[in-house]
Write a protein that holds these residues in place. Structure first.
Motif, PDB file in Angstrom:
ATOM      1  N   UNK A 137      51.123  26.245  50.186  1.00  0.00           N
ATOM      2  CA  UNK A 137      50.145  26.851  51.096  1.00  0.00           C
ATOM      3  C   UNK A 137      49.801  28.289  50.684  1.00  0.00           C
ATOM      4  N   UNK A 138      50.787  29.170  50.497  1.00  0.00           N
ATOM      5  CA  UNK A 138      50.428  30.540  50.116  1.00  0.00           C
ATOM      6  C   UNK A 138      49.798  30.632  48.728  1.00  0.00           C
ATOM      7  N   UNK A 139      50.205  29.752  47.813  1.00  0.00           N
ATOM      8  CA  UNK A 139      49.615  29.788  46.480  1.00  0.00           C
ATOM      9  C   UNK A 139      48.124  29.447  46.526  1.00  0.00           C
ATOM     10  N   UNK A 140      47.783  28.398  47.263  1.00  0.00           N
ATOM     11  CA  UNK A 140      46.384  27.972  47.329  1.00  0.00           C
ATOM     12  C   UNK A 140      45.518  28.977  48.091  1.00  0.00           C
ATOM     13  N   UNK A 141      46.014  29.457  49.220  1.00  0.00           N
ATOM     14  CA  UNK A 141      45.233  30.426  49.993  1.00  0.00           C
ATOM     15  C   UNK A 141      45.182  31.772  49.280  1.00  0.00           C
ATOM     16  N   UNK A 142      46.247  32.090  48.558  1.00  0.00           N
ATOM     17  CA  UNK A 142      46.236  33.317  47.767  1.00  0.00           C
ATOM     18  C   UNK A 142      45.198  33.258  46.662  1.00  0.00           C
ATOM     19  N   UNK A 143      45.110  32.117  45.981  1.00  0.00           N
ATOM     20  CA  UNK A 143      44.100  31.948  44.927  1.00  0.00           C
ATOM     21  C   UNK A 143      42.698  32.048  45.508  1.00  0.00           C
ATOM     22  N   UNK A 144      42.505  31.463  46.669  1.00  0.00           N
ATOM     23  CA  UNK A 144      41.195  31.534  47.328  1.00  0.00           C
ATOM     24  C   UNK A 144      40.800  32.981  47.631  1.00  0.00           C
ATOM     25  N   UNK A 145      41.775  33.774  48.069  1.00  0.00           N
ATOM     26  CA  UNK A 145      41.467  35.149  48.492  1.00  0.00           C
ATOM     27  C   UNK A 145      41.174  36.088  47.327  1.00  0.00           C
ATOM     28  N   UNK A 146      41.687  35.782  46.134  1.00  0.00           N
ATOM     29  CA  UNK A 146      41.437  36.671  44.975  1.00  0.00           C
ATOM     30  C   UNK A 146      40.514  36.007  43.957  1.00  0.00           C
ATOM     31  N   UNK A 147      39.826  34.947  44.355  1.00  0.00           N
ATOM     32  CA  UNK A 147      38.972  34.202  43.428  1.00  0.00           C
ATOM     33  C   UNK A 147      37.889  35.077  42.795  1.00  0.00           C
ATOM     34  N   UNK A 148      37.279  35.952  43.585  1.00  0.00           N
ATOM     35  CA  UNK A 148      36.175  36.775  43.071  1.00  0.00           C
ATOM     36  C   UNK A 148      36.605  37.669  41.911  1.00  0.00           C
ATOM     37  N   UNK A 149      37.577  38.560  42.109  1.00  0.00           N
ATOM     38  CA  UNK A 149      37.970  39.412  40.974  1.00  0.00           C
ATOM     39  C   UNK A 149      38.598  38.612  39.837  1.00  0.00           C
ATOM     40  N   UNK A 150      39.293  37.551  40.157  1.00  0.00           N
ATOM     41  CA  UNK A 150      39.935  36.742  39.114  1.00  0.00           C
ATOM     42  C   UNK A 150      38.897  36.120  38.180  1.00  0.00           C
ATOM     43  N   UNK A 151      37.880  35.487  38.728  1.00  0.00           N
ATOM     44  CA  UNK A 151      36.864  34.835  37.903  1.00  0.00           C
ATOM     45  C   UNK A 151      36.076  35.863  37.102  1.00  0.00           C
ATOM     46  N   UNK A 152      35.662  36.937  37.740  1.00  0.00           N
ATOM     47  CA  UNK A 152      34.837  37.941  37.056  1.00  0.00           C
ATOM     48  C   UNK A 152      35.598  38.631  35.919  1.00  0.00           C
ATOM     49  N   UNK A 153      36.889  38.853  36.117  1.00  0.00           N
ATOM     50  CA  UNK A 153      37.680  39.514  35.079  1.00  0.00           C
ATOM     51  C   UNK A 153      38.101  38.563  33.973  1.00  0.00           C
ATOM     52  N   UNK A 154      38.589  37.413  34.350  1.00  0.00           N
ATOM     53  CA  UNK A 154      39.215  36.505  33.396  1.00  0.00           C
ATOM     54  C   UNK A 154      38.208  35.631  32.651  1.00  0.00           C
ATOM     55  N   UNK A 155      37.234  35.081  33.384  1.00  0.00           N
ATOM     56  CA  UNK A 155      36.285  34.166  32.744  1.00  0.00           C
ATOM     57  C   UNK A 155      34.945  34.815  32.417  1.00  0.00           C
ATOM     58  N   UNK A 156      34.733  36.025  32.881  1.00  0.00           N
ATOM     59  CA  UNK A 156      33.485  36.796  32.690  1.00  0.00           C
ATOM     60  C   UNK A 156      32.394  36.328  33.649  1.00  0.00           C
ATOM     61  N   UNK A 157      31.311  37.093  33.711  1.00  0.00           N
ATOM     62  CA  UNK A 157      30.254  36.890  34.696  1.00  0.00           C
ATOM     63  C   UNK A 157      29.521  35.557  34.536  1.00  0.00           C
ATOM     64  N   UNK A 158      29.550  34.955  33.330  1.00  0.00           N
ATOM     65  CA  UNK A 158      28.812  33.701  33.143  1.00  0.00           C
ATOM     66  C   UNK A 158      29.405  32.554  33.971  1.00  0.00           C
ATOM     67  N   UNK A 159      30.641  32.753  34.496  1.00  0.00           N
ATOM     68  CA  UNK A 159      31.286  31.735  35.325  1.00  0.00           C
ATOM     69  C   UNK A 159      31.302  32.116  36.799  1.00  0.00           C
ATOM     70  N   UNK A 160      30.484  33.087  37.221  1.00  0.00           N
ATOM     71  CA  UNK A 160      30.541  33.567  38.611  1.00  0.00           C
ATOM     72  C   UNK A 160      30.140  32.486  39.618  1.00  0.00           C
ATOM     73  N   UNK A 161      29.405  31.470  39.169  1.00  0.00           N
ATOM     74  CA  UNK A 161      29.066  30.366  40.062  1.00  0.00           C
ATOM     75  C   UNK A 161      30.288  29.585  40.515  1.00  0.00           C
ATOM     76  N   UNK A 162      31.409  29.785  39.820  1.00  0.00           N
ATOM     77  CA  UNK A 162      32.655  29.103  40.154  1.00  0.00           C
ATOM     78  C   UNK A 162      33.331  29.695  41.392  1.00  0.00           C
ATOM     79  N   UNK A 163      33.073  30.973  41.676  1.00  0.00           N
ATOM     80  CA  UNK A 163      33.844  31.723  42.670  1.00  0.00           C
ATOM     81  C   UNK A 163      33.859  31.056  44.046  1.00  0.00           C
ATOM     82  N   UNK A 164      32.689  30.859  44.634  1.00  0.00           N
ATOM     83  CA  UNK A 164      32.639  30.331  46.001  1.00  0.00           C
ATOM     84  C   UNK A 164      33.160  28.899  46.060  1.00  0.00           C
ATOM     85  N   UNK A 165      32.856  28.116  45.024  1.00  0.00           N
ATOM     86  CA  UNK A 165      33.343  26.734  44.999  1.00  0.00           C
ATOM     87  C   UNK A 165      34.864  26.706  44.957  1.00  0.00           C
TER      88      UNK A 165
END
Length: 477
Positions: A297-325
């Motif tokens: 539970x905390x792992x999944x909700x934790x990933x959800x809460x930091x999805x925005x900075x994680x995707x933008x930093x790690x995968x770069x802006x071309x994957x920003x469509x992934x964030x909300x999904x």
């Protein structure tokens, strides 16, 4: 009792090492490769998911699970299943080879003809090591499996990264997939040291298939359903949209599926050994259920809460469509271990008929929700998965109540403190992330604040799962 507990703990530890070391390595390589490729490349591979998944279900036909569950298994059983798996795998490879043009026409993508014919090689290659994998499960030998997974992840990840860097595009993913199957099969043969006898028993086949056939039907339903989303997205939308969805799903799958995989692979053989001891079985089941929720539970909700900075930093802006999904899908997959452990009880008790009934009900429900949400777009489809997951909890706990007296309301009452604690952590991290000035601070401070709150809160509120985990760690030492 102590011996069983020791085996369980060692199985969980090595199962976790198997899953998370290998998958962690794969995750690192997949991130590096994703930075070099584009979403369309991943969409091409994802389009084949339903065809490969259905083929693999027929190849296994539930025999692997049937072998693990059978107490008086023989060498004849192993050899019979080996030959069946291999023959069926070859037939399905040939079917996909000749069906490749039709698959390419369906998606209007000519590239899928050669891609399908090469990726499908994983079917006969993987079938050659099915029995070896089952033998490791029977022996609860997850140490060997961990070694195989880590070596395979490093080698195949290196090959995929080199090809992506060299500009091979989607072929980096194709070769990486096939090479992984080859390495795993070779290593399983080397470590397990088993070879089939020249024997095939129809009696053995019928006995195993009686149990496995219902799992085959359940597995087919599950495979088709899980791949309906990529199928529909690839057909209705675009390869890019499918690539973005697939990446979000794979990132959410990392904690959810891996923890579930560890628990399933360990709990099934362990619980099978005490399947006729009702009190011990029920007690062990309750412990597995709560500990899994306390971790996932905390792992999944934790990933959800930091999805925005994680995707933008790690995968770069071309994957920003992934964030909300990704944020949405995390809420659906956080319940996956609970589903899986409930279904495990049905297999342990030999009620594959119940298992099949549940799968039919849930898949009909899921298809209805899918049909309703497709016209609304990809975001609505992801929300539909959350709704489907929550409703499925009611179905999955129905037969658990009948078999061991531990139904929906009792389970939810036991899991609710963990869920609420995790939900408060999720809200706290979102707040922290919002006020941080840079992406790096958002990610680092968000993760640290979530960990500190969850762990400290669990100790202060005296969650019994804390003591369970500490006991496991002490037993390991």
């Amino acid at each position: 009792m102590d011996e069983l507990k020791d085996k369980t703990v060692k199985g969980v530890i090595w199962g976790a090492i198997d899953r998370f070391s290998a998958q962690g390595i794969q995750l690192v390589f997949s991130i590096l490769i994703a930075r070099l490729l584009v979403p369309e490349d991943y969409g091409v591979i994802a389009m084949l998911g339903i065809f490969l998944g259905v083929s693999q279900s027929f190849i296994d036909s539930g025999f692997g699970t049937a072998l693990v569950r059978k107490i008086d298994r023989t060498e004849t059983d192993f050899s019979t299943v080996f030959y069946f798996n291999t023959i069926v795998a070859v037939l399905f490879y040939l079917a996909l080879f000749f069906a490749a043009p039709a698959i390419a026409d369906f998606y209007n993508m000519p590239l899928l003809v050669p891609v399908t014919r090469i990726v499908a090689l994983t079917l006969p290659i993987g079938a050659l090591s099915g029995i070896h994998n089952a033998k490791l499960s029977i022996a609860i030998d997850f140490k060997s499996r961990a070694k195989i997974s880590v070596v395979s992840a490093v080698l195949t990840g290196s090959v995929g990264l080199w090809m992506a860097y060299s500009g091979y595009g989607v072929w980096a993913l194709v070769v990486q997939t096939v090479f992984a199957s080859v390495i795993r099969t070779v290593m399983l043969w080397i470590i397990v040291k088993w070879a089939p006898s020249f024997v095939f028993s129809w009696q053995s086949f019928k006995e195993l298939f009686t149990f496995g056939s219902k799992l085959l039907a359940s597995g087919l339903l599950d495979t088709v359903y899980n791949n309906i989303y990529p199928l529909v997205i690839g057909k209705v939308f675009s390869p890019s949209t499918l690539g973005v969805y697939s990446k979000a799903k794979s990132l959410a799958d990392f904690p959810s599926s891996n923890i579930t995989g560890v628990l399933q692979s360990v709990t099934f053989p362990v619980l099978s050994t005490i399947q006729n001891e009702e009190e011990r079985l029920t007690d062990a089941y309750k412990r597995f259920l709560k500990i899994s929720a306390f971790v996932i539970f905390p792992l999944m909700l934790g990933l959800s809460s930091v999805a925005d900075p994680f995707i933008r930093l790690v995968l770069t802006a071309k994957w920003e469509g992934t964030i909300y999904l990704l944020q949405i899908i995390c809420f659906a997959l956080m319940w996956y271990p609970i589903h899986a452990i409930n279904l495990n009880i049905l297999q342990v008790k030999g009620r594959s008929d119940y298992f099949l009934k549940l799968e039919i009900i849930k898949k009909v429900q899921g298809v209805i929700i899918l049909c309703i949400t497709v016209p609304m777009g990809i975001v609505a489809m992801c929300y539909g998965q959350v709704v489907s997951s929550l409703i499925s909890l009611i179905w999955n706990t129905y037969y658990t109540k009948r078999l061991i007296g531990y139904g929906y309301w009792v389970q939810m009452k036991g899991l609710m403190p963990i869920f609420l604690h995790s939900l408060v952590m999720w809200a706290l991290v979102l707040l922290v992330v919002h006020f941080m000035p840079t992406l790096w601070l958002k990610l680092i401070v968000g993760v640290l604040s979530g960990m500190i709150y969850y762990i400290a809160g669990a100790f202060l509120m005296k969650f019994p799962e804390v003591d369970e985990i500490l006991k496991i760690l002490k037993l390991k030492r």
